[in-house]
Structure formats: C-alpha cells, structure tokens
Design a protein around this motif. Structure first.
Motif, mmCIF file in Angstrom:
data_model
loop_
_atom_site.group_PDB
_atom_site.id
_atom_site.type_symbol
_atom_site.label_atom_id
_atom_site.label_comp_id
_atom_site.label_asym_id
_atom_site.label_seq_id
_atom_site.Cartn_x
_atom_site.Cartn_y
_atom_site.Cartn_z
ATOM 1 N N LYS A 206 33.492 11.971 35.808
ATOM 2 C CA LYS A 206 34.288 11.789 34.611
ATOM 3 C C LYS A 206 35.679 12.361 34.820
ATOM 4 N N LEU A 207 35.717 13.596 35.348
ATOM 5 C CA LEU A 207 37.011 14.238 35.591
ATOM 6 C C LEU A 207 37.911 13.336 36.430
ATOM 7 N N ARG B 86 37.834 9.977 36.772
ATOM 8 C CA ARG B 86 38.301 8.817 35.993
ATOM 9 C C ARG B 86 39.420 9.235 35.038
ATOM 10 N N TYR B 87 39.210 10.351 34.348
ATOM 11 C CA TYR B 87 40.208 10.778 33.356
ATOM 12 C C TYR B 87 41.505 11.205 34.035
ATOM 13 N N TYR C 193 42.902 9.893 36.702
ATOM 14 C CA TYR C 193 43.676 8.662 36.911
ATOM 15 C C TYR C 193 44.165 8.089 35.582
ATOM 16 N N ALA C 194 43.286 8.080 34.594
ATOM 17 C CA ALA C 194 43.629 7.449 33.315
ATOM 18 C C ALA C 194 44.781 8.184 32.631
#
Lengths: 511, 312
Positions: free
Chosen positions: B182-183, B185-186, B188-189
């Motif tokens: 999750k870390l 993905r976030y 990059y997001a």
C-alpha cells in the motif's frame, strides 16, 4: 482548381492507444469560411494542431498554395501564412496591444532601441479595417474578450497570414460582439483570407460558413456546401445515430432514505441547506455557476469544514470532519475537475481504480495483487472501459473512459451515496449515455445518487427530484414530472421567490 | 517502431551510459578493473546508495530531502559519543537509527502540518542537524571504537563486505515495498496527484511524513556504516552527500515532479555515480574540478528528466 490554398491529404495520427485521425482529407479555398464540426474527440483539434505545426502527422501530406509543405514546426507554418487563434487567447496580458502584435519583431532604431512611434502607427493602420476604438498603448488585460480577439486577428494579419484557424471564437463573446465578429469575418473573406471555423454552437454556422466538413471518431464523414445541409443533418452525421436514446431513464423503485442533510451551513458559501436522498434515487442539483452547488457538495464531503448542520447516513447521524470520514461513511465524490481531483494521470487504470480499496485488499500492507487485478478486469468489462489493458496510463484514455475509471474507483469501494459533479462535462454524446446508464445501475443496486449539473436537459431527464440552488441555498424542490426548464431557470436566476418554510435569502449568501 | 526505440533508450539509456563509462575507465586506468577496486567502489557506493533508496521514496512523492548529509553527521556523532560512553552496540545501533528517524519525522511533520515546502523545511533541517553535530562534537572528531563495532563497516560475510550486503538488502526491501505494498502505491499516487489521493479518502499526510521518516532512517543507517568504517565521527561527515544522492536518484530515472522512478533505477544511478567518483580519483582529477563535474551531472540529469516530461 487553382484557388485551393490548403489541401491536407490522407492525414493520420495516433497516440498511444488511440487513433485520433484516420486518413482525413481537408481542403480550403481562397476567401472561404470552412466550418469544421464534430463531437469532442472527433479529431478537430488534432487536425488543427497538425496544421499549425504543433503535431507531426504519422501519414499524409499538406499542400499550401499548390506547393507541398515539407518544413515542420510552428514557426514554419506561421511563415507559410497559417495562424491559429486559440480558444484561450495567446496574448500576454501585461503587455500593450502594440507589443503583443509585434512581439519578437519590433521595429527597431539604430542602437537596439525600439521604434515605438513606428510600432504604434503600424498598429493603427492594422486596426483601421476593423473599425474599432483600440489604443495601441492599452494593456491587453484592460480590453474586453472581443477586443482581445480583434488584437489576435490583427496580429495574424500583420504576419501576412492568409489562412486563419478560429477555434471556438465566439465562446467568450456576447451577442453584439458575435455579430461584430461575423462582420469582421466577412470583411476578411472579401480580402481573400481563408478561414477554418471551429464551433460547438451549430446555430452560428449558417451565419458564417460557406462549406462544412464533419469529422467523427477521427474520420471525415463529409464535406458539403452549407446550403445543401440542414442543422439536423449536421447533428446526425456528427453523432452517427439519432439521439432518441440520449437520456436512457428507467424507473427504479425508490427505497429507504440513505442520506439526510439538515441545516448545513458554510460561511460565505451555503446556508441552511436541507435535503435527503433515497436508495435508488437520483437527485439533481442545478443552479447557476457560483450558486454554491459544488460548495454544498464539498462541505458534505468534508473537504470544507461546515459551520453548522447535521448529516445522517441510513438514519444515523454521522460526524464528517474530513474527506476520510466521508469516504469511511460510504460517500464517494466524482469531481468536476476530473484530471486534477479524480485521477492520477501518470498511474495506470488499475492503480487509479483500486486506490480506495487498498486498505481492504491488503494484508499487513502487502497488496493482494491477484485479487486486485481480477477486480479491475471485471470493472473494465462491466463498465466497458475502452483501454488496451489495465496497465495503460489513464492519461491516454478519452474523457468518457477516464470518468468511468473514477466511477470504478468508487464502485469498488461500494459507496452508499455517489455525488457526481458535472458528470458529463467535456464528454462526447456516446459516452454520456453510458455514464447515465452506469449512474442508473448504481441507483438500481441501492445507492443514492446526487447529480450536480449545469446542463438542464440532463437534470430534467435524469433526475427523480430536482433541487434548485440560488445564493448558497436550496430555493425550490421539484419532482421530475412537475416541472419544465423555464420554471427551473426562473428559480435558478432568482427571479422567483422560494416557497416553503425557510426565509428568503436573496442578496446572495449571508456573510 | 521509432517510439519503441525512444522508449528503450529512455529506460535503458542509463545502463548504456554506465557501460560506456565502465569500458572507458577500464581502458584509461590500469587499476580500475581490479577486484579490489570494484569492491571498493561498491562499498563506497553503499553509503550514499542506501540514502538514495530513502531519497527515492521522497522524490517519488514529489518532495526532496536536502538534510540527509547533515542528518548522517548528527547520527554519526551521537553514535560515536554513545560508544565512547560505553553503551552496548545494539543500543547504540538503535539510537543512531532513531536519531535519523527522528530528524525525518520532524521534517515530515513540518511539511505536512505546517505546510511548508519540502525544500525549505529540509534546507532548515540541514542547518539544524549540522549545527547540532558541531555543538555535540565541539568541532572535533570522535574516534577509536571497539573491533566489534568496526565490523559493521569493515567486516565481511561470505567474502562480501558487510556494507554491500546491507545496501543490497535495503534495495530488495525497498523494491518489494514500492511494488507490493500500500505504501508503495500511495507513494507513487501522491507524487502523481496528491489532491486526488486526498479526495479518495486516503490519509496522504501520514504517507508523506512516512517517506521523510524512511529517508531519515536511511541516513542514520549510513551514519553507522560510515562511522564504523572510518573508525571516527567527523563533525563535517556527510556534508555535500545530498548532491550525490539526488544525482543518483535522478540519473536513475526518477522525476523531480514525483510519480515516476524506481529503486532499480536508483541502484544503477548510485553505481554510476560511484564509478564516476572513483574514476575521477583514479585519473587524478583534482577534487576542486570534481565538484564542477558533479554539478554538471546534476544539471544534466534534471535536463534529461525535463526532456522525458515534455514527451508526456
């Protein structure tokens, strides 16, 4: 014929995942106004960007005044006599009219000083045919949009352009100014200038155009003299189908109340807003731009802190003090500013669509990759998202498909209430219908839907109930079958007093 | 086809550059292509390579951490001081990592809560941490540690220097975090569009703070290795390291605008910087001139990044 000044032959252009133009032919005669029409995404602007030298065509030839054009780039095309007047005017607002017109080629005195006197007198000569009262020394930001446009046209003429592209030139103009512009266009024609005229306002086209070319999905559908076409025919060719199915409203049984808002106030934006939404219901919010519709939604969504008011979900009062609280309570916002607020353009369809469910679909922070891919694949299929794969960057999708990705994001989160803010702005007709259908599917599966929109036909045709917002408050609520667009407009414009228990609030928002 | 070629060059151009420099140095310097020198290069690379991994997280969110050199300084000084005071090594290790982590946390809090730009906050932290180092050491090196502690920077496992092993482990962990969690993905997001992330109901401030914590803790880890290897904590240790570290990340393909980059790229970028540094030393280029070259490399790398951004 030797009076053909521009001929584009077999122009093709593709971007990753999209073929924007497929072997398009286009020609322009001397002294002709040639209207270029088509839906958003039909390829008009791509074709013009190729003409202006901004893009290079993958295939095809451009012939200017009988000679094949081999040079490439914006400068080369300007030198060849092509000028584009963009929708957002390209003037430097802090500089004067004369400085803008002669930027980069100011008349000089010996020693590197600008010859201001010559510059001003040249500008006066240039502006004379337009019959307008513009002082060359005036700063551009002080001019009305109509006069700014005149300056752009004068600049193009001073560059000896004889092919002008006008992209939505009437968008910023008022009625009188539009007439004036048309007069200018007729004068330019007389002097042998050829004009490519792009406009969404189809009613204008008979007033100025000699011929019409219609594009659809990157292909040329036809080129015909205006007199051989009716507006209805133009529309038919633009969309490629008749539009009876434009608003596919189906009847959905209305269930229990899912959202209730009581006395919501945000100082300076909205005051004492109360309404509710039931399962299976689409509630339309309309009003003028700046009436506070978006702000009401942003306050419910926790993006703006409310000063007063209560919010109930499924009959229970909930505390929403941040966007996170709202999302946790099952509210999803599909924002007006898709690219800035709804998507991460540089990430894939999958990363965007699964953003809201990573908490649920991970163990100790590790993602359940297989499950996520499967979910996204299902979304792409059921929502008919047109993308080469789940790994495609959303940047390369069309507006309609981008909107579907945002929808998928909230759908996967399983929201109870979906707030759509201008759901179909900038989306072409075909994709609009799909968005409406998806919206109704959400309602059918028991969600409550709020739709904020400035487009009255959309509001009137898709909503079960309509809330009219004026000056930061709901001034009137209608059932779908009891209202027409004139009445809604009267309330939206504040011409009619509100009815009901609440006190009128006419002077805008309390402060 | 043409697009594919450009795409390939964009993705693998750095490997090509690496290869060319490698071959050139092998030809011009007799010492370069020896096992000893290569191991030496990688060992030196480890110290800022580890920090570059931390910096990758920060840059992916669109931020920057200028403080890492100074944070390395202060972590190293406190490490040395505690060793001198006779604390057991495990405690000292934890404390050193803790100091770096705390500095990163402080930066992260200022950035997210006070909403000051990362550039300003970490520039401030750079000065604060250096000042604290000088106060703590009174301007003198603290040197002379036990053989056990000196193993961290100087020891070997299975013939490989320990710093290299630590570096590789960190690279692998970071790769897994960025691609599988999750870390990641976030991270990059947030770099792609923080507003969207926030409006999706994600606590973006938490993750933004976390990347500075990661960056700070990596500086702490590098401090341990450097202090152990030099058998001394210098008051100016780590000064200017942020240049090499940022250069490594950007050369590795990360965009300073955030949202694009990879640990793999950073790994190669770090090695490239290491080889360039080593090569310049071997060829007898003066340290003064080396500074000029490094400045040019940074500008060149960001320029490349701009060219890439223009394509999007």
């Amino acid at each position: 014929m030797d009076d053909i000044v521009l001929s584009m032959k077999g122009i093709s252009k593709s971007f990753p995942g999209v073929q924007a133009l497929k072997s398009v032919d286009f020609e322009l005669r001397r002294g002709e106004v040639h209207a270029l029409v088509g839906e958003n995404g039909a390829g008009k602007s791509t074709l013009m960007k190729i003409l202006s030298g901004l893009y290079r065509a993958d295939e095809g030839e451009i012939w200017l005044k009988g000679k094949q054009c081999t040079a490439h780039g914006i400068k080369a095309m300007i030198d060849a006599g092509v000028s584009v007047i963009y929708q957002e005017l390209n003037l430097i607002r802090q500089l004067s009219v004369a400085e803008n017109i002669f930027i980069g080629r100011e008349p000089m005195l010996p020693g590197g000083f600008i010859d201001w006197r010559k510059m001003y007198s040249d500008v006066r000569v240039l502006l004379k045919p337009f019959n307008v009262n513009i002082n060359p020394k005036t700063k551009v930001y002080m001019l009305s949009p109509a006069y700014q446009q005149v300056v752009e046209i004068a600049k193009a003429l001073s560059l000896k352009s004889d092919i002008l592209v006008m992209d939505e030139p009437t968008a910023p103009l008022t009625g009188n100014e539009v007439d004036k512009l048309f007069e200018i266009i007729r004068n330019l024609k007389k002097n042998g200038v050829s004009i490519i005229y792009i406009s969404h306002r189809l009613e204008e086209i008979p007033q100025v155009a000699d011929r019409v070319t219609i594009l659809r999905d990157g292909e040329k559908i036809l080129t015909k003299p205006l007199v051989e076409l009716t507006t209805a025919e133009i529309i038919k060719h633009m969309v490629g189908r008749t539009l009876t199915e434009q608003y596919p409203k189906i009847s959905i049984p209305i269930g229990e109340e899912v959202l209730r808002v009581e006395g919501l106030s945000k100082k300076g934006y909205c005051s004492n807003v109360s309404f509710n939404v039931h399962k299976g219901e689409i509630v339309g919010f309309t009003g003028l731009v700046g009436a506070g519709r978006t702000e009401i939604m942003q306050t419910i969504y926790g993006r703006m802190k409310k000063n007063a008011g209560k919010i109930y979900i499924d009959g229970k009062e909930v505390r929403i003090r941040s966007v996170r609280d709202a999302v946790r309570q099952g509210i999803g916002l599909i924002p007006e500013e898709r690219k800035h607020q709804g998507l991460v353009l540089g990430l894939s369809v999958q990363d965007n669509a699964t953003m809201t469910i990573l908490d649920k679909e991970s163990v100790l922070g590790f993602l359940k990759q297989k499950k996520l891919s499967a979910l996204v694949r299902k979304m792409i299929e059921t929502m008919n998202i047109k993308t080469p794969s789940a790994k495609q960057l959303v940047r390369y999708l069309s507006g309609g498909n981008q909107q579907k990705v945002i929808l998928a994001k909230w759908f996967l989160h399983n929201c109870k209430v979906y707030i759509f803010d201008e759901p179909t702005r900038g989306i072409d007709v075909g994709a609009k219908v799909e968005i409406y259908k998806l919206m109704q599917n959400l309602a059918k599966e028991g969600a409550g839907v709020i739709m904020v929109s400035s487009e009255l036909p959309e509001i009137l045709n898709m909503s079960d109930r309509i809330e009219v917002v004026f000056g930061g408050s709901i001034v009137k609520e209608f059932r779908r079958d009891e209202v027409d667009s004139e009445t809604v407009m009267e309330y939206a414009l504040g011409l009619r007093e509100r009815t009901g228990q609440q006190t009128p609030l006419r002077a805008g928002v309390e402060s | 086809m043409k697009v594919k070629f450009v795409e390939t060059l964009k993705n693998y151009g750095i490997i090509l550059a690496f290869f060319i420099i490698f071959v050139a140095l092998s030809i011009f310097s007799p010492v370069f292509l020896t096992v000893n020198n290569i191991i030496n290069v990688i060992r030196q690379t480890s110290i800022y390579g580890i920090m570059a991994v931390g910096m990758t997280f920060v840059i992916l969110t669109g931020g920057i951490d200028l403080s890492i050199g100074s944070v390395l300084g202060v972590s190293g000084a406190i490490c040395a001081g505690m060793l001198k005071a006779g604390n057991p090594i495990p405690i000292v290790v934890l404390a050193t990592l803790g100091v770096g982590t705390a500095c990163g946390f402080a930066s992260g809090m200022f950035i997210t809560k006070a909403r000051i730009t990362p550039f300003v906050v970490t520039l401030g932290m750079m000065s604060i941490a250096r000042g604290l180092t000088l106060i703590y050491t009174k301007g003198y090196p603290i040197s002379g540690f036990s053989a056990a502690f000196r193993l961290i920077g100087g020891g070997y496992i299975l013939g490989l220097p320990i710093p290299i092993i630590i570096f590789l482990v960190i690279v692998v962990i970071a790769y897994v975090v960025l691609t599988q969690t999750k870390l990641g993905r976030y991270t990059y997001a947030i770099g792609g569009n923080e507003e969207t992330v926030r409006l999706s109901g994600i606590n973006s401030n938490f993750y933004k703070t976390l990347v500075y914590v990661i960056s700070g803790s990596m500086a702490g880890l590098s401090a341990l290795i450097l202090t152990s290897r030099l058998n001394s904590a210098e008051p100016v240790a780590g000064s200017g390291y942020e240049m090499d570290v940022i250069a490594a990340v950007v050369i590795g393909g990360a965009s300073l605008n955030g949202g694009r980059g990879s640990v793999w790229g950073t790994f190669i970028g770090s090695l490239l910087i290491g080889v360039i540094n080593n090569g310049m030393n071997l060829l007898g280029i003066s340290p003064y001139f080396q500074q000029v070259v490094k400045g040019l490399i940074i500008i060149g790398a960001v320029w490349l990044d701009q060219l890439r951004a223009r394509e999007d």
